[in-house]
Design a protein around this motif. Structure first.
Motif, short mmCIF file in Angstrom:
data_model
loop_
_atom_site.label_atom_id
_atom_site.label_comp_id
_atom_site.label_asym_id
_atom_site.label_seq_id
_atom_site.Cartn_x
_atom_site.Cartn_y
_atom_site.Cartn_z
N ASP A 981 0.83 -1.21 0.00
CA ASP A 981 0.00 0.00 0.00
C ASP A 981 0.86 1.25 0.00
OD1 ASP A 981 -2.31 -1.42 0.03
OD2 ASP A 981 -2.86 -0.95 2.12
N GLU A 982 0.31 2.28 -0.62
CA GLU A 982 0.93 3.60 -0.48
C GLU A 982 0.52 4.19 0.86
OE1 GLU A 982 0.02 6.12 -3.78
OE2 GLU A 982 1.75 5.38 -4.93
N ILE A 983 1.49 4.77 1.54
CA ILE A 983 1.25 5.36 2.86
C ILE A 983 1.59 6.84 2.78
CG2 ILE A 983 1.89 5.32 5.30
CD1 ILE A 983 2.73 2.40 4.92
N LYS A 984 0.62 7.66 3.11
CA LYS A 984 0.84 9.10 3.06
C LYS A 984 1.65 9.53 4.28
CE LYS A 984 -1.48 13.59 2.85
NZ LYS A 984 -2.79 14.31 2.84
N VAL A 985 2.69 10.31 4.04
CA VAL A 985 3.54 10.82 5.12
C VAL A 985 3.57 12.35 5.02
CG1 VAL A 985 5.80 10.79 6.22
CG2 VAL A 985 4.97 8.75 5.02
N GLU A 986 3.09 12.99 6.07
CA GLU A 986 3.08 14.45 6.06
C GLU A 986 4.50 15.00 6.27
OE1 GLU A 986 0.08 16.35 8.52
OE2 GLU A 986 -1.02 14.45 8.62
N LYS A 987 4.69 16.20 5.76
CA LYS A 987 5.98 16.86 5.87
C LYS A 987 6.44 16.94 7.35
CE LYS A 987 8.20 21.37 5.17
NZ LYS A 987 8.00 22.78 4.72
N GLY A 988 7.66 16.49 7.62
CA GLY A 988 8.22 16.58 8.96
C GLY A 988 7.62 15.61 9.95
N LYS A 989 6.79 14.68 9.49
CA LYS A 989 6.16 13.74 10.40
C LYS A 989 6.48 12.30 9.99
CE LYS A 989 2.38 16.81 11.79
NZ LYS A 989 0.91 16.95 11.97
N GLY A 990 5.68 11.35 10.46
CA GLY A 990 5.96 9.97 10.17
C GLY A 990 4.91 9.06 10.78
N TRP A 991 5.30 7.82 11.02
CA TRP A 991 4.37 6.82 11.55
C TRP A 991 5.09 5.90 12.55
CZ3 TRP A 991 -0.79 6.41 10.40
CH2 TRP A 991 -1.26 7.12 9.28
N LEU A 992 4.29 5.29 13.40
CA LEU A 992 4.70 4.12 14.16
C LEU A 992 3.78 2.99 13.74
CD1 LEU A 992 5.38 5.41 17.81
CD2 LEU A 992 7.03 4.38 16.23
#
Length: 999
Positions: A981-992
């Motif tokens: 899947d494509e995962i959207k990542v906002e500028k300067g942020k991320g995911w756990l």
């Protein structure tokens, strides 16, 4: 005519009133000192209703030029300032003034040192108000012709509190009294005033009135307990000329029964002692004519001494004047002092700590292991050094895995070829003939060796030392055997290209090492003499020095005591550093440039090395140890999930900066309660500045600039009124009126510091320290770690640093500046003024995270960036920022079960989880059949990514795998994804993301 009449009256009154003894009292902060000053004279009128009052005040002030300073007269009843005031005579000794009282009140206050705080901050700038006329002209004209003048009696002189009192040792003798005293002792070059420790000598340029009263005595009488670290003073006052090389010589003390207290247990701290390295030293004491020098004498009364009176002498022996003998009579009580009396520091019993050698022996500190020498190879924890016949390393190897969590069986070479010193003359390089390495010391903690190398024109004597933590020190003595013209002397360090990906220092922030680079010395402005070059699991820091190296001041004070340009390496600013990448290595050429050496000339091309990493990363400690950085109720701290409380200075149980010995009982009570709740407590206690509340302030001032730095003075009022001159004003805490002075750098205060830490561990139960930048070297750090971990204590040390890369701090990187301390730290907190948004991942990795050195860290400025922080295992700490509460991430750690996970960073080539975007990085925390994936973006805009997952390396069956994002407050909303899947990542942020194999 009137002017001269009143002046004559004034002088006559001064003479008649010299002997008058004024009552001195202290108040309990009864007035606002920051608007009225710290001192006042209490005046009382005989009758309340009078239009004119006159006061003669023999105040004996220790400040200079009182005529330039304002004074306030205030009605005690109304608090109203009296404006009609005329000062007709004023000097340091006395004052004559007239004023117009308010009808009905008899008591008035004269505030004679009012000031304004120009800048109400932690670095206040107090200015004393200038004298200005306030009286009406028509009132002034009534004074000469008035027949109804009420005399105002001086009731007392008051200080706002005991700390600010001048009495008795800062109440000056008058000029007449001093002249009479000198006249009475004519024929003497200097006078000696034996003084008890309870009357600490404070003034350098004046005699206290007390000595006029007591007179010049030739016998000192004191009382001590058995086993006490007893102290007394000798105040030396040259009257005829400057004194040079003043020494104190002690005799034995004997009682009537013949028992002896040996002179071997006596010393004068002003004449020498033991330095912070454990070496004995002596000092020259010169005293200017008209100055007062306190000589502090120590007597370690034996615990076995029989009670009674012991008598002997001390001899004051200047090089250029007569000797003076003073009788010493000490009555030893039957009572025995507990541990030398150190629990009563107000009795100056801890001055003995200045000469302590506690924890000086270089024993191995966990987790390090003893050094092992075999042939020319020296093995230490995770590293090996193989020496060339020249004495320099020909191989430096590290055995850390790229993940930095364990050791590898395969060595990684830090250097590609031997380090060498090249001396180039007009026809080529001098060819060294080496006699080989000779080991001179092989101990568990320290190995030393020598090597002699000769060439046609030069001899190079190499003395090397390596310690168990990976620190190596070289003294390289180059001697000219003949007159010789040299084009250059340089040290070449050929780094292995694979072990030199990053660089920090020499005007570079932590970043990818450039392919080529040039640097020049600039010691007046820049605290730079070397760099760290390395990779995550292999690296080397080096610093260029000579025999005159002195550690400079740091944290805003570098420019006041900068680096000394090394005579050898600097060579009148001809020297520099040149870096060039070449094939499989990176040549770092540390050159000094052309020079001429005459036969017999000697140059020292000294340098230090630090081999990194120091030890594997203890990730479990990171997940389990959660700091709460504030003095708060313990129950509320426990509820947050924090496990360690950091007690800053400027708090009720630790109010005085770097002097946590005054409210220690309250501190102990707090720590005992914390331990009952399963919490640990660390305290702020470092070296750089020292509270003015330290009992030893003036004894240490008597040592000249050994412990306190020279400077222009100023700062808060207490410093200006009591220390007076020649100091640097440091941090100030308004709530506690705590005004600190800057330490001089490396001094005997570090011996006291080590002893003090030991006392705090043993008597208060501290679990470690919070360091706010560091102003001592690795010798003191090792000693501190030893006493903090003694008897099974945890000895946790975390280091905070504000970004040192600025003008005031000499443009040094915090990590590079403090790298020598990293082997003994448990966590970094870098830090204040670090930009977490604009800097690169390389900056995070090298300057902030601690990972290339075996440490982990936390973020500070603005709460940090939680997404970027997590790919280095970093969060914020409680309760530093409302916008970056770490508890939601702590919950993720607990829910996932971080204990026992294996951290595999984005810097590891075989990381099982990557993204398809090089500007979006991923670190994983892996355990059986699951992994927590931290993703952070440095992309300029919002972006989308796909995960590139090596399921086999993760040990997860992709057919049974799930990818979920747990809901994390202020971090991310819950979500689920599928592989690809494509995962959207906002500028300067991320995911756990949690990757998990479902059953």
């Amino acid at each position: 005519m009137n002017k001269y009449f009143y002046l004559s009256v004034f002088l006559l009154v001064c003479q008649l009133s010299i002997a008058q003894q004024i009552k001195y009292t202290t108040k309990n902060n009864d007035w606002d000192a920051d608007s009225l000053g710290n001192h006042r004279v209490v005046l009382t009128l005989q009758k309340a209703n009078t239009h004119l009052a006159k006061a003669i005040i023999n105040w004996r002030r220790n400040d200079h030029h009182p005529e330039t300073k304002q004074l306030f007269i205030v009605d005690s009843a109304s608090g109203k300032r009296v404006m009609n005031v005329s000062v007709t005579g004023i000097n340091r000794e006395s004052c004559v003034l007239y004023f117009e009282p308010d009808a009905g009140n008899k008591k008035y206050f004269v505030y004679y040192l009012p000031y304004k705080v120009d800048r109400k901050s932690n670095y206040p700038n107090v200015k004393y108000m200038k004298a200005q006329p306030t009286a009406a002209d028509n009132w002034l004209t009534t004074i000469p012709n008035s027949s109804d003048i009420e005399g105002a009696t001086v009731e007392s002189i008051e200080s706002v509190n005991a700390m600010n009192s001048f009495y008795p040792m800062e109440v000056i003798a008058t000029e007449t009294e001093v002249n009479n005293l000198i006249s009475q002792n004519s024929g003497r070059t200097y006078l000696v005033f034996p003084e008890d420790r309870q009357f600490v000598i404070k003034m350098k340029h004046d005699l206290p009135q007390r000595w006029i009263t007591t007179g010049v005595r030739n016998v000192f009488n004191g009382e001590a307990k058995r086993g006490e670290n007893y102290t007394y003073q000798l105040g030396i006052y040259p009257t005829a000329k400057d004194l040079n090389g003043v020494k104190i010589i002690f005799s034995d003390l004997k009682n009537k029964s013949g028992q002896v207290i040996s002179s071997k247990v006596m010393s004068c701290i002003n004449n020498g002692g033991t330095d912070y390295r454990g070496n004995s030293f002596t000092k020259e004491v010169d005293i200017a004519k008209g100055d007062v020098q306190a000589m502090w004498c120590l007597v370690n009364i034996p615990a076995t001494a029989v009670a009674g009176t012991y008598e002997g002498t001390v001899t004051i022996s200047p090089k250029n004047a007569e000797n003076t003998k003073i009788g010493i009579r000490i009555k030893v009580e039957k009572a025995t002092a507990v541990k030398g009396g150190i629990n009563e520091p107000q009795r100056e019993t801890r001055l003995a700590w200045l000469n302590s050698t506690l924890a000086q022996q270089n024993d191995v500190i966990k987790p390090y292991i003893p050094l092992v020498v075999k042939n020319n190879t020296i093995a230490l924890l995770g590293r090996k050094v193989i020496l060339d016949k020249t004495g320099f390393p020909k191989s430096i190897q590290t055995y850390f895995t790229p993940e930095m969590t364990s050791f590898s069986s395969i060595a990684k070479e830090v250097i590609a070829a031997p380090i060498k010193l090249v001396a180039e003359n007009n026809v080529g390089a001098e060819k060294w003939q080496s006699k080989g390495v000779k080991f001179t010391e092989t101990r568990a903690g320290t190995v030393k060796w020598d090597a002699v190398n000769t060439a046609a024109n030069l001899q190079m004597d190499v003395s090397g030392t390596i310690e168990f933590d990976g620190f190596a020190s070289y003294m390289v003595k180059v001697t000219a055997l003949h007159d010789v013209d040299l084009k250059d002397i340089r040290m070449e360090i050929p780094f292995n290209k694979e072990a030199s990906k990053y660089m920090m220092g020499l005007n570079l922030k932590g970043e990818k090492r450039p392919d080529s680079y040039e640097w020049k010395w600039d010691v007046p402005h820049k605290n730079q003499d070397g760099a760290w070059i390395g990779d995550v699991n292999a690296g080397l820091q080096y610093s260029l020095r000579d025999e005159n190296y002195v550690r400079p001041l740091n944290t805003n004070f570098y420019l006041q005591k900068p680096l000394l340009l090394p005579t050898s390496w600097g060579n009148d600013n001809k020297g520099g550093i040149r870096i060039n990448e070449k094939d499989n290595h990176v040549l770092v050429s540390n050159y000094s440039g052309a020079r001429t050496m005459k036969k017999g000339d000697v140059l020292y091309y000294n340098f230090t090395l630090l081999i990194t990493p120091f030890h594997p990363i203890n990730t479990d400690f990171q997940w389990a140890t959660r700091f709460y950085h504030k003095y708060s109720a313990l129950d509320s701290i426990k509820q947050t999930g924090a496990t360690v409380v950091n007690i800053h200075h400027g708090t009720p149980i630790n109010p005085y900066i770097n002097y946590p010995f005054i409210r220690w009982r309250q501190m102990k009570s707090y720590i005992d309660s914390a331990h009952q709740l399963g919490l640990k407590v660390k305290i702020y206690n470092t070296v750089r500045e020292l509270s003015n509340s330290a009992y030893e302030t003036f004894p240490m001032r008597s040592l000249g600039h050994e412990i306190y730095s020279p400077g222009k003075g100023g700062g808060y009022s207490w410093l200006q009124e009591h220390v007076a001159d020649d100091y640097i004003a440091a941090w100030y805490v308004p709530e506690y009126k705590d005004a600190a002075l800057i330490n001089s750098g490396m001094s005997r205060w570090h011996n006291y510091y080590v002893e003090g830490m030991n006392w705090l561990v043993q008597n208060v139960g501290i679990d470690g320290i919070y360091l706010d930048d560091v102003a001592f070297d690795r010798i003191t750090m090792k000693r501190i770690k030893r006493v903090l971990t003694k008897d099974g204590h945890p000895g946790i040390i975390d280091l905070h640093s504000a970004n040192q890369y600025n003008k005031s701090d000499g443009f040094n990187n915090s990590g590079n500046l403090y790298l020598e301390h990293f082997p003994y730290l448990n966590r970094l907190w870098f830090g204040e003024y670090f930009d977490y948004e604009k800097n690169s991942p390389d900056f995070f990795l090298t300057e902030v995270s601690g990972i290339p050195f075996g440490l982990m860290g936390e973020m500070l400025q603005g709460g940090g960036n939680p997404w970027r922080g997590m790919i280095y295992g970093m969060t914020n700490r409680m309760p530093w920022s409302d916008n970056a509460d770490p508890r939601p991430i702590w919950k993720v750690w607990d829910d996932f079960g971080m204990q026992g996970t294996k951290m595999i960073g984005y810097w590891v080539e075989k990381n099982p989880v990557k993204t398809n975007n090089p500007e979006v990085l991923a670190t994983i925390y892996k355990k059986e059949r699951s992994a927590l994936v931290s993703i952070a973006s440095w992309a300029k805009d919002d972006t989308t990514i796909k995960l590139q997952i090596n399921w086999k390396a993760l040990g997860i069956d992709p057919a049974k795998a799930t990818i979920t994002a747990p809901a994390v407050n202020n971090f991310q909303q819950s979500a689920s994804f599928k592989d690809g899947d494509e995962i959207k990542v906002e500028k300067g942020k991320g995911w756990l993301l949690v990757l998990k194999e479902e059953k």
